[in-house]
Design a protein around this motif. Structure first.
Motif, PDB file in Angstrom:
ATOM      1  N   GLY A 190       0.813  -1.213   0.000  1.00  0.00           N
ATOM      2  CA  GLY A 190       0.000   0.000   0.000  1.00  0.00           C
ATOM      3  C   GLY A 190       0.840   1.254   0.000  1.00  0.00           C
ATOM      4  N   VAL A 191       0.159   2.371   0.107  1.00  0.00           N
ATOM      5  CA  VAL A 191       0.817   3.676   0.120  1.00  0.00           C
ATOM      6  C   VAL A 191       0.120   4.549   1.160  1.00  0.00           C
ATOM      7  CG1 VAL A 191      -0.675   4.510  -1.747  1.00  0.00           C
ATOM      8  CG2 VAL A 191       1.501   5.674  -1.285  1.00  0.00           C
ATOM      9  N   GLY A 192       0.907   5.321   1.899  1.00  0.00           N
ATOM     10  CA  GLY A 192       0.336   6.166   2.936  1.00  0.00           C
ATOM     11  C   GLY A 192      -0.522   7.277   2.365  1.00  0.00           C
ATOM     12  N   SER A 193      -1.575   7.647   3.093  1.00  0.00           N
ATOM     13  CA  SER A 193      -2.458   8.716   2.636  1.00  0.00           C
ATOM     14  C   SER A 193      -1.812  10.085   2.785  1.00  0.00           C
ATOM     15  CB  SER A 193      -3.770   8.686   3.428  1.00  0.00           C
ATOM     16  OG  SER A 193      -4.449   7.463   3.242  1.00  0.00           O
ATOM     17  N   LEU A 194      -0.958  10.258   3.788  1.00  0.00           N
ATOM     18  CA  LEU A 194      -0.324  11.546   4.054  1.00  0.00           C
ATOM     19  C   LEU A 194       1.051  11.649   3.412  1.00  0.00           C
ATOM     20  CD1 LEU A 194      -1.297  11.939   7.827  1.00  0.00           C
ATOM     21  CD2 LEU A 194      -2.454  12.903   5.837  1.00  0.00           C
ATOM     22  N   ARG A 195       1.904  10.682   3.666  1.00  0.00           N
ATOM     23  CA  ARG A 195       3.278  10.735   3.190  1.00  0.00           C
ATOM     24  C   ARG A 195       3.451  10.238   1.757  1.00  0.00           C
ATOM     25  NH1 ARG A 195       6.339   8.219   8.525  1.00  0.00           N
ATOM     26  NH2 ARG A 195       5.438   9.652  10.059  1.00  0.00           N
ATOM     27  N   GLN A 196       2.479   9.512   1.248  1.00  0.00           N
ATOM     28  CA  GLN A 196       2.547   8.971  -0.113  1.00  0.00           C
ATOM     29  C   GLN A 196       3.798   8.105  -0.311  1.00  0.00           C
ATOM     30  OE1 GLN A 196       0.089   9.348  -2.680  1.00  0.00           O
ATOM     31  NE2 GLN A 196      -1.011   9.946  -0.832  1.00  0.00           N
ATOM     32  N   GLU A 197       4.159   7.355   0.731  1.00  0.00           N
ATOM     33  CA  GLU A 197       5.288   6.436   0.657  1.00  0.00           C
ATOM     34  C   GLU A 197       4.766   5.010   0.437  1.00  0.00           C
ATOM     35  OE1 GLU A 197       8.606   8.565   3.550  1.00  0.00           O
ATOM     36  OE2 GLU A 197       7.233   7.069   4.392  1.00  0.00           O
ATOM     37  N   TYR A 198       5.288   4.359  -0.601  1.00  0.00           N
ATOM     38  CA  TYR A 198       4.890   2.980  -0.872  1.00  0.00           C
ATOM     39  C   TYR A 198       5.568   2.058   0.140  1.00  0.00           C
ATOM     40  CZ  TYR A 198       2.754   4.259  -5.327  1.00  0.00           C
ATOM     41  OH  TYR A 198       1.939   4.796  -6.291  1.00  0.00           O
ATOM     42  N   ARG A 199       4.771   1.131   0.686  1.00  0.00           N
ATOM     43  CA  ARG A 199       5.300   0.207   1.681  1.00  0.00           C
ATOM     44  C   ARG A 199       4.702  -1.182   1.500  1.00  0.00           C
ATOM     45  NH1 ARG A 199       4.870   4.249   6.946  1.00  0.00           N
ATOM     46  NH2 ARG A 199       6.629   5.579   6.382  1.00  0.00           N
ATOM     47  N   VAL A 200       5.462  -2.167   1.917  1.00  0.00           N
ATOM     48  CA  VAL A 200       4.991  -3.550   1.967  1.00  0.00           C
ATOM     49  C   VAL A 200       5.088  -4.010   3.413  1.00  0.00           C
ATOM     50  CG1 VAL A 200       5.356  -5.925   1.205  1.00  0.00           C
ATOM     51  CG2 VAL A 200       5.785  -4.027  -0.377  1.00  0.00           C
ATOM     52  N   ILE A 201       3.999  -4.558   3.942  1.00  0.00           N
ATOM     53  CA  ILE A 201       4.026  -5.138   5.275  1.00  0.00           C
ATOM     54  C   ILE A 201       3.893  -6.647   5.133  1.00  0.00           C
ATOM     55  CG2 ILE A 201       1.523  -4.758   5.579  1.00  0.00           C
ATOM     56  CD1 ILE A 201       2.145  -4.598   8.624  1.00  0.00           C
ATOM     57  N   ARG A 202       4.698  -7.342   5.925  1.00  0.00           N
ATOM     58  CA  ARG A 202       4.734  -8.800   5.852  1.00  0.00           C
ATOM     59  C   ARG A 202       4.711  -9.322   7.283  1.00  0.00           C
ATOM     60  NH1 ARG A 202       8.499 -12.535   2.010  1.00  0.00           N
ATOM     61  NH2 ARG A 202       8.803 -14.305   3.384  1.00  0.00           N
ATOM     62  N   ILE A 203       3.720 -10.170   7.601  1.00  0.00           N
ATOM     63  CA  ILE A 203       3.526 -10.670   8.963  1.00  0.00           C
ATOM     64  C   ILE A 203       3.771 -12.172   8.971  1.00  0.00           C
ATOM     65  CG2 ILE A 203       1.895 -10.887  10.871  1.00  0.00           C
ATOM     66  CD1 ILE A 203       0.410  -8.461   9.640  1.00  0.00           C
ATOM     67  N   PHE A 204       4.610 -12.609   9.901  1.00  0.00           N
ATOM     68  CA  PHE A 204       4.938 -14.019  10.046  1.00  0.00           C
ATOM     69  C   PHE A 204       4.111 -14.595  11.177  1.00  0.00           C
ATOM     70  CE2 PHE A 204       8.473 -11.811   8.207  1.00  0.00           C
ATOM     71  CZ  PHE A 204       8.946 -12.658   7.219  1.00  0.00           C
ATOM     72  N   GLN A 205       3.405 -15.674  10.899  1.00  0.00           N
ATOM     73  CA  GLN A 205       2.542 -16.318  11.882  1.00  0.00           C
ATOM     74  C   GLN A 205       2.965 -17.775  12.011  1.00  0.00           C
ATOM     75  OE1 GLN A 205      -1.530 -13.775  11.287  1.00  0.00           O
ATOM     76  NE2 GLN A 205      -1.359 -15.621  10.059  1.00  0.00           N
ATOM     77  N   GLY A 206       3.660 -18.118  13.095  1.00  0.00           N
ATOM     78  CA  GLY A 206       4.084 -19.497  13.276  1.00  0.00           C
ATOM     79  C   GLY A 206       5.447 -19.575  13.911  1.00  0.00           C
ATOM     80  N   ASN A 207       6.180 -20.654  13.631  1.00  0.00           N
ATOM     81  CA  ASN A 207       7.501 -20.868  14.198  1.00  0.00           C
ATOM     82  C   ASN A 207       8.561 -20.184  13.358  1.00  0.00           C
ATOM     83  OD1 ASN A 207       6.598 -22.521  16.319  1.00  0.00           O
ATOM     84  ND2 ASN A 207       6.463 -24.268  14.935  1.00  0.00           N
ATOM     85  N   ILE A 208       9.263 -19.233  13.930  1.00  0.00           N
ATOM     86  CA  ILE A 208      10.303 -18.501  13.217  1.00  0.00           C
ATOM     87  C   ILE A 208      11.539 -18.399  14.091  1.00  0.00           C
ATOM     88  CG2 ILE A 208       8.645 -17.128  11.895  1.00  0.00           C
ATOM     89  CD1 ILE A 208       9.176 -14.826  13.778  1.00  0.00           C
ATOM     90  N   ASN A 209      12.666 -18.181  13.460  1.00  0.00           N
ATOM     91  CA  ASN A 209      13.899 -17.965  14.201  1.00  0.00           C
ATOM     92  C   ASN A 209      14.051 -16.489  14.518  1.00  0.00           C
ATOM     93  OD1 ASN A 209      14.810 -20.603  14.321  1.00  0.00           O
ATOM     94  ND2 ASN A 209      15.732 -20.497  12.290  1.00  0.00           N
ATOM     95  N   ILE A 210      14.347 -16.170  15.756  1.00  0.00           N
ATOM     96  CA  ILE A 210      14.525 -14.786  16.179  1.00  0.00           C
ATOM     97  C   ILE A 210      16.015 -14.516  16.320  1.00  0.00           C
ATOM     98  CG2 ILE A 210      14.006 -13.083  17.946  1.00  0.00           C
ATOM     99  CD1 ILE A 210      11.551 -14.685  18.652  1.00  0.00           C
ATOM    100  N   PRO A 211      16.591 -13.631  15.498  1.00  0.00           N
ATOM    101  CA  PRO A 211      18.024 -13.351  15.594  1.00  0.00           C
ATOM    102  C   PRO A 211      18.379 -12.775  16.963  1.00  0.00           C
ATOM    103  CG  PRO A 211      17.092 -12.455  13.576  1.00  0.00           C
ATOM    104  CD  PRO A 211      15.945 -12.883  14.431  1.00  0.00           C
ATOM    105  N   SER A 212      19.532 -13.172  17.471  1.00  0.00           N
ATOM    106  CA  SER A 212      20.000 -12.652  18.760  1.00  0.00           C
ATOM    107  C   SER A 212      21.497 -12.412  18.673  1.00  0.00           C
ATOM    108  CB  SER A 212      19.683 -13.651  19.876  1.00  0.00           C
ATOM    109  OG  SER A 212      20.357 -14.874  19.636  1.00  0.00           O
ATOM    110  N   ASP A 213      22.019 -11.742  19.665  1.00  0.00           N
ATOM    111  CA  ASP A 213      23.446 -11.440  19.691  1.00  0.00           C
ATOM    112  C   ASP A 213      24.287 -12.672  19.990  1.00  0.00           C
ATOM    113  OD1 ASP A 213      22.831  -8.830  19.149  1.00  0.00           O
ATOM    114  OD2 ASP A 213      22.758  -8.247  21.264  1.00  0.00           O
ATOM    115  N   SER A 214      23.699 -13.661  20.636  1.00  0.00           N
ATOM    116  CA  SER A 214      24.443 -14.868  20.972  1.00  0.00           C
ATOM    117  C   SER A 214      24.516 -15.795  19.770  1.00  0.00           C
ATOM    118  CB  SER A 214      23.765 -15.584  22.149  1.00  0.00           C
ATOM    119  OG  SER A 214      22.451 -15.980  21.774  1.00  0.00           O
ATOM    120  N   THR A 215      25.353 -16.813  19.885  1.00  0.00           N
ATOM    121  CA  THR A 215      25.505 -17.758  18.774  1.00  0.00           C
ATOM    122  C   THR A 215      24.323 -18.699  18.673  1.00  0.00           C
ATOM    123  OG1 THR A 215      26.745 -19.224  20.245  1.00  0.00           O
ATOM    124  CG2 THR A 215      28.008 -17.671  18.887  1.00  0.00           C
TER     125      THR A 215
END
Length: 320
Positions: free
Chosen positions: A158-183
């Motif tokens: 979509g695109v914002g009504s005020l800023r007119q910036e095109y954006r894509v939103i992507r939502i992950f639903q389920g098991n995902i890996n969360i990056p962390s500072d540790s190994t």
């Protein structure tokens, strides 16, 4: 036309058919720059007749490992009838693109003539923004999540009504890996959203959301993405994302309808004649609700009801 002022040239070119515009890009560098400008694209779109971009895959099955073909169809309106005119020259065969071969392509959004395509299969997970008329496309950077594990992915472009910036939103639903500072890598079952803004080089984490969203693609309207919500504990059945503020909120939904004897109930959101609509599909009935005034709960109107009845004598199904 070389001596004409630039604004006059734009006025003339913006009134030409889409197929002619493609050829205009090859005339000279000046015309190429004019028709490639975002202002020209918006002006030409406002003056163009209604049209549809149909994503057709000749191989049966939604998850076919073939990209398919994008077909441009013009809508020709008459007093009491509508005609669809397909020009084969305007088709875009995605099967010919080397990057898209042997993969599944799904259309997950459309704004101002641009399409958002999601590529999966054969170890691929890419997001493209495509202009099917000019045959141009761009590939977005890879996302942070969904590197391993299983996740349902929900999109909106979509695109914002005020800023007119095109954006894509992507939502992950389920098991995902969360990056962390540790190994070590942690895996969690969450609903996590990321946003990509055109002109940047990376996706940004927005927030985690508490509700599971239905359908992999939410319709865009009035600067917002819209999805149906799973679960009975939510105050409304529609959840929206504001492209300007990058916030999630509940949205007024139509009255909840139940059909006696119906075991299945599917809800689908869409945009109809510039209005948000919800299609309720039951075993024996189809109901279309239309929101006449955006954001006003009392403006939901039951626009169409199609019922099916079974004839015990004929053994056939009839529509009322």
């Amino acid at each position: 036309m070389e001596d004409l002022p630039e604004n006059v040239t734009v006025e003339i070119l913006s009134r030409l058919p889409v197929k002619t515009i493609i050829h205009c890009k090859c005339v000279c560098k000046k015309w190429l720059n004019l028709v490639s400008n975002s202002y020209f694209a918006t002006l030409h779109l406002s003056r163009s007749p209604a049209g549809l971009m149909i994503h057709h895959n000749p191989i049966k099955g939604r998850w076919s490992q073939q990209p398919g073909i994008l077909k441009w169809v013009e809508v020709e309106d008459e007093y009491d009838d509508h005609h669809l005119h397909h020009d084969p020259v305007m088709s875009l065969n995605l099967n010919l693109a080397p990057l898209l071969q042997k993969s599944t392509i799904l259309t997950v959004g459309s704004v101002n003539g641009l399409l958002c395509l999601w590529q999966s299969g054969q170890g691929k997970d890419n997001t493209y923004i495509c202009n099917p008329i000019t045959r141009e496309y761009m590939i977005l950077p890879r996302q942070k999540y969904y590197k391993e594990g299983y996740a349902d992915i929900v999109y909106c472009f979509g695109v914002g009504s005020l800023r007119q910036e095109y954006r894509v939103i992507r939502i992950f639903q389920g098991n995902i890996n969360i990056p962390s500072d540790s190994t070590s890598r942690s895996r969690s079952s969450v609903l996590r959203a990321e946003v990509y803004t055109f002109g940047t080089s990376q996706w940004r984490s927005v927030c985690d959301i508490p509700y599971w969203l239905d359908r992999f693609c939410g319709p865009f309207l009035n600067g917002h993405a819209h999805w149906s919500v799973f679960g009975k504990d939510s105050p409304e059945n529609i959840y929206v994302f504001d492209f300007d503020n990058e916030t999630f909120n509940f949205f007024p939904s139509p009255p909840v309808e139940t059909i006696q004897g119906s075991e299945n109930h599917f809800k689908t959101l869409a945009v109809l004649n510039g209005c948000l609509c919800q299609c309720d599909t039951f075993d024996s009935q189809l109901t279309i609700w239309v929101m006449k005034e955006y954001g006003v709960k009392t403006s939901w109107h039951k626009d169409l009801v199609i019922k099916e009845s079974f004839s015990s004598k004929m053994g056939t199904r009839a529509s009322d």
